[in-house]
Structure formats: C-alpha cells, structure tokens
Design an enzyme around this catalytic site. Structure first.
Site, PDB file in Angstrom:
ATOM      1  N   SER B 143       0.672  -1.106  -0.033  1.00  0.00           N
ATOM      2  CA  SER B 143      -0.089   0.034  -0.195  1.00  0.00           C
ATOM      3  C   SER B 143       1.011   1.175  -0.315  1.00  0.00           C
ATOM      4  O   SER B 143       0.187   2.343  -0.017  1.00  0.00           O
ATOM      5  CB  SER B 143      -0.881  -0.002   1.057  1.00  0.00           C
ATOM      6  OG  SER B 143      -0.250   0.388   2.488  1.00  0.00           O
ATOM      7  N   LYS B 179       1.168   4.200   7.089  1.00  0.00           N
ATOM      8  CA  LYS B 179       0.527   5.076   6.185  1.00  0.00           C
ATOM      9  C   LYS B 179       0.614   6.349   6.357  1.00  0.00           C
ATOM     10  O   LYS B 179       1.468   6.815   6.995  1.00  0.00           O
ATOM     11  CB  LYS B 179      -0.989   4.830   6.739  1.00  0.00           C
ATOM     12  CG  LYS B 179      -1.909   3.683   6.336  1.00  0.00           C
ATOM     13  CD  LYS B 179      -2.110   3.381   4.963  1.00  0.00           C
ATOM     14  CE  LYS B 179      -3.137   2.371   4.843  1.00  0.00           C
ATOM     15  NZ  LYS B 179      -2.396   0.986   5.106  1.00  0.00           N
TER      16      LYS B 179
END
Lengths: 219, 219
Positions: B143, B179
């Site tokens: 990701s 993230k």
DNA sequence: CTTGACAGTGAACAAGTTTTCATAGAACAT
DNA sequence: ATGTTCTATGAAAACTTGTTCACTGTCAAG
C-alpha cells in the site's frame, strides 16, 4: 472533572500499579482482597464511581478489562490520537561500522574519509546468522541511480566473494566505488547503473571490499 | 528455544498487539473470533504450545491474564556505540530494535492470502513509560509503493509526534499499519500511497507508534 | 502401513468474574 | 424529622472465560 474520594484514588492507583507490574488488570475480587472489603459490591460501586467521574473506562461484560482515560481529553468529536513506542521484545539487530562515504560516481573524489563511526542496523530475520564484519557506507554521486541507489543513501556492505551481478564496493585507485560487478568468462569489469557513466575496466588490480546487501534511505 | 509455528507466532503477535492497543489481554474467544476458529479449543491448544515453548506465561485460573516472556536471542548487543574518530565529540547512535513486521496493506488477517506468517508489532502496556527509542519494522503489503516502500523492506520508526504528511506506524484494529498521516484542520486520517487502497479514517481512537524516518531495502 | 505429532471441531463443564438485588448505617442538607 | 448520597454488606444471578473430553483429519518419519 469531578474530584475523586481517597478510596477511589487509592483503588485507581492500585489498579494502575497492578497493570504496570503484571501486564493485566486486577479482577474485582483482587481489589476486594487488597482493600479488605467484605463484599465485591463495594468495589463495584467504586468502579462505577470512577467511570462516572470519567477517569476509568470499563469494558462491559469483559473480565479484567479497563482503559485509563487520559488526563487531558479534548473535544470528544475529534479523534483521539495516542502515541506509543515499541515493545521491549528486541529481536535482533547488528552493529555495523560506519566507514565513511563511498563514491558511486567517478572514483576521483579524494575525501578524507576513513572515519569510523558505527551504526546499528536491523538484520534480516530470515538470515539469523551474524554477518561477518559488515559495514555501512554513505553513498555519494549518482552512478547507481538505475539500481535505485542515490546520493545520500547508506549501503550495508558485507565482505565476501561476489557473484556475477552483485553490487560491490571496490577499491580502485585508492578510492572505494560502488558498482555492479560483471563477470564474462575470464573478463571482469565494473558497470555503473547509469547510462551516463562508462564501464570501468580494472587495469591491474581490483579489490572487492564487499557486496552491497541493502540500502537505507532517508524518508 | 523451540521454534514457533506460523500460527502460534501470529496468535502471539495478535495478543501483544491487543494488549498494546487496549491495555488488556484478549480472551480465548477473542482470539478465536480473530482467527475464525470454530472451536475455542483450537486457541487453547496454541496457548498451551506457546507456554510450553516458553514465550508466553499464563496465569492459572485468571481470565485475560498473561505475561510475555521476553524472547532472548543471540547476541543482542544493545550497546551504544560511540564515535571513535579524531575528535572528542562523542556522537551517540541510537539502538534500533527489530520489532517485527508491519502491514502496509489492509490491516487484516486473511488465512487464504498467507499473511499468517507475518508478525505484528509487540508493544508493552501503555501504562509503562519508556524512553523514546527507535525500532525497525519489516514491511509487508504494497500500500505504500508510491512512496517507494515495498513488501519486504524494513522501516526505521522513531517514536514522536508526527507532522502532517509524515509516514507513520499506526495501530488500527489490533494491527500495525504503515500509512501517511494527513491532518486537515481537525480531521485526521491515514492515506495509503497506492491508488488501489482507500483512505483510512479512524473511528474513535488512533494510536501512532512512531514516524517512519528511513527505509532499508534488500538489494 | 503404522505411528506420532500437530491442528482442528463440537460440545459440555467448571471456574472466574461481573452484575444485580435487597438491605442498612453514617453524614449531611433541607 | 426526612430525604439524599455515599459507602458498605451479603447473597445470588447472569455472564464470561478457561478447561476438559471425545473425536477427526493431515502430514511426515520410521
């Protein structure tokens, strides 16, 4: 925030201390025993009070499950962000010497390196072996950009016999350079991972200091 | 020390992560639900194995009560290395602990996708104060590929208060994820550096373990 | 082919734990 | 006096949780 009574404070402190020491919360009976209550309900009442006063959060129905409400809790509509560190289960890491910088460009730098800092670098969990005398080098220049090794990066070098295609730290003309090692039959030369740089064919001797195993980049 | 199986590892890591996030241990049925076991006895067996192998200590008779036995590994020389160069200025390097792996994908355990061999980030109860110390995490998932952080990479996390735009290690749903932190006014959310992944808006609480300062790649 | 270790199901049981109910004295304000 | 709140007792209900039992399947070693 409402004020806590002495007993409530004592119970809260005991609970905190218990968690700190044992890593799990005390049961109501544990607290009861600690404070010599004759009934569990005495504790139950205090816990209700602690929750009502907003310093303790109980997880309904769950045993030994609480949360301490942080002192300063801002706007409830906003997300609460907590900052925590890692645990104390260090798996492993190794110490590598920091041997200064390495030229990834033309080996015409003459920097007074040879500085021996050291840094510690996590070791791949798969390879539990202790790498023999690994060391770190800071990369200068851009001759390896196609291999995604850029100026300012740090490479971890492991001594050893390089295979064809390995990126190696090589001593040429008294300077350490970072290049890809190409073996073609009896011929051996060094190749820069940048179109703008020519191949480097060693004249007399070529000293390989080690193989670049990993690269470390500042985010 | 006997080696742990993948599932045992996963369960142990989940438990650690659960404690880190909630400050209380999961019940056997919590673990059962997390791993989709049809029987509590499956968990029970694993817990027995974990205790037999000496990495987990159960408190007999007590619910949600365990202790983690620190995993001792070969040469974890946690020494502070000093500058040995010509100057007298002592530069200290931080020890970096390897704390497991981090999910850069969806924070989920999915048996079919083979994520079970992954580890979660062990954390101590939040009540414990510890000196801010960097630690390393192995990345899995994709990701963050747009930030050039890929599966298998190792990121160095430094505890601290992140700024807008920092890449952070965050605890969500018992799993640590990597993230980018986005702050927009009072809103805070996490953004994946991959078009295929949606933004992650924290529901109630968000635990930031630290800021990714550098990334290390295997060559 | 058999054996044993490992992983799991399904159900039931026993113990741990929280929670509720009924009751009561002390402190205190109305 | 009377009601309210806080604290506490004692018992029991209700729920959570750990544990045991019997049985099944898989996989590799012997």
């Amino acid at each position: 925030m409402e004020e806590l009574t002495k007993k409530q404070r004592a119970i809260l402190d005991y609970m905190k201390a218990h968690v700190a020491e044992h890593t799990y919360w005390p049961s109501i009976r544990d607290i009861q025993a600690k404070f010599r209550f004759a009934s569990t309900n005495a504790v139950f009442g205090h816990l209700q009070a602690l929750e009502r006063k907003g310093v303790l959060q109980r997880i309904p129905g769950a045993a030994r499950a609480y949360k301490i409400v942080p002192e300063v809790l801002g706007d409830t509509s906003e997300t609460v962000i907590r900052y925590e560190g890692p645990g104390d289960d260090a798996i492993q890491f190794e110490s590598v010497k920091f041997a200064g910088s390495i030229a990834a460009g033309f080996p015409d730098y003459t920097e007074s390196s040879g500085v021996l800092d050291s840094m510690q670098v996590p070791l791949a969990p798969s390879s539990r072996r202790r790498a023999p005398e690994s060391f770190a080098l800071r990369v200068r220049g851009d001759s390896m950009i196609d291999a995604d090794i850029n100026d300012g990066d740090t490479v971890i070098i492991e001594p050893g016999v390089p295979k064809h295609g390995d990126i190696v730290a090589a001593l040429i003309d008294g300077e350490t350079t970072l290049k890809r090692l190409i073996k073609q039959g009896s011929k051996v030369y060094l190749k820069a991972e940048n179109q703008n740089y020519p191949d480097l064919i060693p004249t007399s001797s070529l000293t390989i200091q080690g193989i670049a195993k990993s690269v470390m980049k500042r985010i």
